[in-house]
Design an enzyme around this catalytic site. Structure first.
Site, PDB file in Angstrom:
ATOM      1  N   GLY A  41       0.840  -1.199   0.000  1.00 42.11           N
ATOM      2  CA  GLY A  41       0.000   0.000   0.000  1.00 42.11           C
ATOM      3  C   GLY A  41       0.875   1.248   0.000  1.00 42.11           C
ATOM      4  N   ASP A  61       0.264  -4.216  11.067  1.00 44.82           N
ATOM      5  CA  ASP A  61       0.186  -5.479  10.328  1.00 44.82           C
ATOM      6  C   ASP A  61      -1.078  -6.219  10.749  1.00 44.82           C
ATOM      7  OD1 ASP A  61       0.572  -8.042   9.291  1.00 44.82           O
ATOM      8  OD2 ASP A  61       2.733  -7.984   9.654  1.00 44.82           O
ATOM      9  N   VAL A  62      -1.838  -6.676   9.782  1.00 47.28           N
ATOM     10  CA  VAL A  62      -3.094  -7.380  10.069  1.00 47.28           C
ATOM     11  C   VAL A  62      -2.825  -8.701  10.811  1.00 47.28           C
ATOM     12  CG1 VAL A  62      -3.208  -8.649   7.852  1.00 47.28           C
ATOM     13  CG2 VAL A  62      -5.332  -7.930   8.976  1.00 47.28           C
ATOM     14  N   SER A  78      -3.493  -7.972   1.544  1.00 46.25           N
ATOM     15  CA  SER A  78      -2.604  -9.049   1.060  1.00 46.25           C
ATOM     16  C   SER A  78      -1.858  -8.510  -0.149  1.00 46.25           C
ATOM     17  CB  SER A  78      -3.414 -10.269   0.613  1.00 46.25           C
ATOM     18  OG  SER A  78      -2.572 -11.215  -0.029  1.00 46.25           O
ATOM     19  N   ASN A 102      -7.463 -13.052  12.500  1.00 41.19           N
ATOM     20  CA  ASN A 102      -7.635 -11.847  13.324  1.00 41.19           C
ATOM     21  C   ASN A 102      -8.908 -11.097  12.957  1.00 41.19           C
ATOM     22  OD1 ASN A 102      -5.402 -12.169  14.938  1.00 41.19           O
ATOM     23  ND2 ASN A 102      -4.058 -10.916  13.657  1.00 41.19           N
ATOM     24  N   ARG A 109     -16.218 -10.983  17.922  1.00 42.21           N
ATOM     25  CA  ARG A 109     -16.347 -10.151  19.133  1.00 42.21           C
ATOM     26  C   ARG A 109     -17.379  -9.048  18.938  1.00 42.21           C
ATOM     27  NH1 ARG A 109     -10.908 -10.248  19.264  1.00 42.21           N
ATOM     28  NH2 ARG A 109     -10.605  -8.163  18.416  1.00 42.21           N
ATOM     29  N   TYR A 148      -0.191 -17.491  -2.767  1.00 41.12           N
ATOM     30  CA  TYR A 148      -1.376 -16.635  -2.932  1.00 41.12           C
ATOM     31  C   TYR A 148      -2.635 -17.498  -3.116  1.00 41.12           C
ATOM     32  CZ  TYR A 148      -4.190 -12.668  -4.576  1.00 41.12           C
ATOM     33  OH  TYR A 148      -5.160 -11.696  -4.729  1.00 41.12           O
ATOM     34  N   LYS A 152      -5.360 -17.799  -0.206  1.00 40.33           N
ATOM     35  CA  LYS A 152      -6.755 -17.344  -0.322  1.00 40.33           C
ATOM     36  C   LYS A 152      -7.728 -18.509  -0.128  1.00 40.33           C
ATOM     37  CE  LYS A 152      -6.374 -12.882  -1.248  1.00 40.33           C
ATOM     38  NZ  LYS A 152      -6.829 -11.871  -0.288  1.00 40.33           N
ATOM     39  N   ARG A 189       2.100  -6.127 -12.795  1.00 39.92           N
ATOM     40  CA  ARG A 189       0.898  -6.578 -13.493  1.00 39.92           C
ATOM     41  C   ARG A 189       0.917  -6.096 -14.935  1.00 39.92           C
ATOM     42  NH1 ARG A 189      -2.112  -5.141  -8.501  1.00 39.92           N
ATOM     43  NH2 ARG A 189      -3.076  -7.028  -7.696  1.00 39.92           N
TER      44      ARG A 189
END
Ligand code: UDP
Length: 314
Positions: A41, A61-62, A78, A102, A109, A148, A152, A189
């Site tokens: 990002g 970080d996720v 990702s 997570n 929750r 990847y 996924k 890409r």
């Protein structure tokens, strides 16, 4: 609760699709929390959003634990281009396994809906075309794309496990090739490569003989589809393809881009990467009937848009 009081977490919100999604959510009046570690990002993608009081950015970080008081979770984080995920194989698997866990724990929750940004890569090198959501795929579990593809697939399986065991309200969207402003010039890409090569009058690098196909969806259509998938009640528990079914050969894409830029670039043929899917075209019947969604930006207009963005921003 009105939309202006609803809070949405977007993981990967500073990435290409994630940042457009944040902008669209803000425009609709949602409060947006963007979580991104900025490995792929870019802060420039959220420069506009940061000026909005309804937007907040957490550089994190996720895969590390987090908690937010939110009503919806979009898990977009990702690496997603073949060049990026090849360079960050373990990180890609972590974002899709630990990162997804997570997000699911947070959704549990907070008792809120979560949308997983999955991918057409779960179909691997498909043996049927177009690919509909019931197709199990044809994936090499130990090949160069497996971090990847299998990452996924693991993320999707985690969603289904939480849905069955904990009754979570989950939507899985399989995103097909998407393009538009804010793609990185060097993400590897095909569209950024061809556009920038054509600008520089360098040879357009065609992998293989260019007869492999892809179907390209403009990011504005993708974001509209993601929002419908999240906010329509009927999409709960569903797996939904989003993409543009207008399939084209890579070599024809190269020709169109070269022509639009009036570039004198040659075409240079390089080996086809291992496990590069030979065809890809979404069956979007489910998105059309369930969400009333269909792409609106045709490839002519979409390419003009991305070309003019690269002209001004690279
Ligand atoms: N490709 C190409 N030249 C490039 C980059 C990509 O011919 O400079 C091909 C690649 O082999 C694939 C298609 O274009 O068949 C789309 O590649 P991309 O990396 O954009 O995404 P993918 O759909 O493979 O995830």
């Amino acid at each position: 609760m009105s939309e202006s009081e609803k809070r949405v977490l977007v993981t990967g919100g500073a990435g290409f699709i994630g940042s457009h999604l944040c902008d669209a959510l803000l425009k609709k009046g949602y409060k947006v929390v963007c979580l991104d570690n900025l490995v792929t990002g870019d802060r420039r993608n959220i420069a506009g959003a940061l000026e909005n009081d309804a937007f907040s950015f957490e550089q994190a970080d996720v895969c590390d634990p987090f908690d937010f008081d939110i009503d919806f979770v979009f898990h977009m984080a990702s690496p997603a281009s073949p060049v990026d995920y090849h360079a960050m194989q373990v990180e890609t698997m972590r974002a899709n396994s630990l990162g997804t866990l997570n997000c699911l724990e947070l959704a549990k929750r907070r008792e809120c809906r979560m949308l997983l940004a999955s991918t057409s890569e779960v179909y691997g090198d498909p043996q049927i075309s177009p690919q509909d959501e019931s197709y199990f795929g044809h994936v090499n579990p130990v090949g160069p794309r497996s971090c990847y593809d299998e990452g996924k697939r693991c993320a999707e399986a985690l969603c289904k496990a939480y849905e069955r065991e904990a009754g979570l309200d989950l939507v899985i969207v399989r995103i097909f090739n998407t393009y538009g402003p804010r793609m990185r010039e060097n993400d590897g890409r095909v569209i950024p490569n061809f556009v920038c090569q054509a600008f520089d009058e360098k040879p357009l690098t065609i992998y293989g003989d260019g007869s492999q196909t892809r179907s390209f969806c403009h990011v504005s259509d993708m974001v509209r589809g993601l929002m419908l998938a999240m906010f329509r009640p009927e999409s709960g528990g569903q797996v939904i393809n989003l993409g543009n079914p207008n399939e084209m050969r890579v070599i024809d894409l190269a020709g169109r881009i070269r022509q639009k830029i009036s570039s004198a670039s040659d075409m240079e043929f390089e080996p086809l990467p291992q496990d590069d899917p030979l065809q890809r075209k979404p069956d979007i019947s489910r998105a059309m009937s369930m969400l009333g969604w269909a792409p609106e930006v045709d490839v002519e207009r979409g390419l003009d848009d991305v070309i003019s963005w690269f002209r001004e921003n690279r």
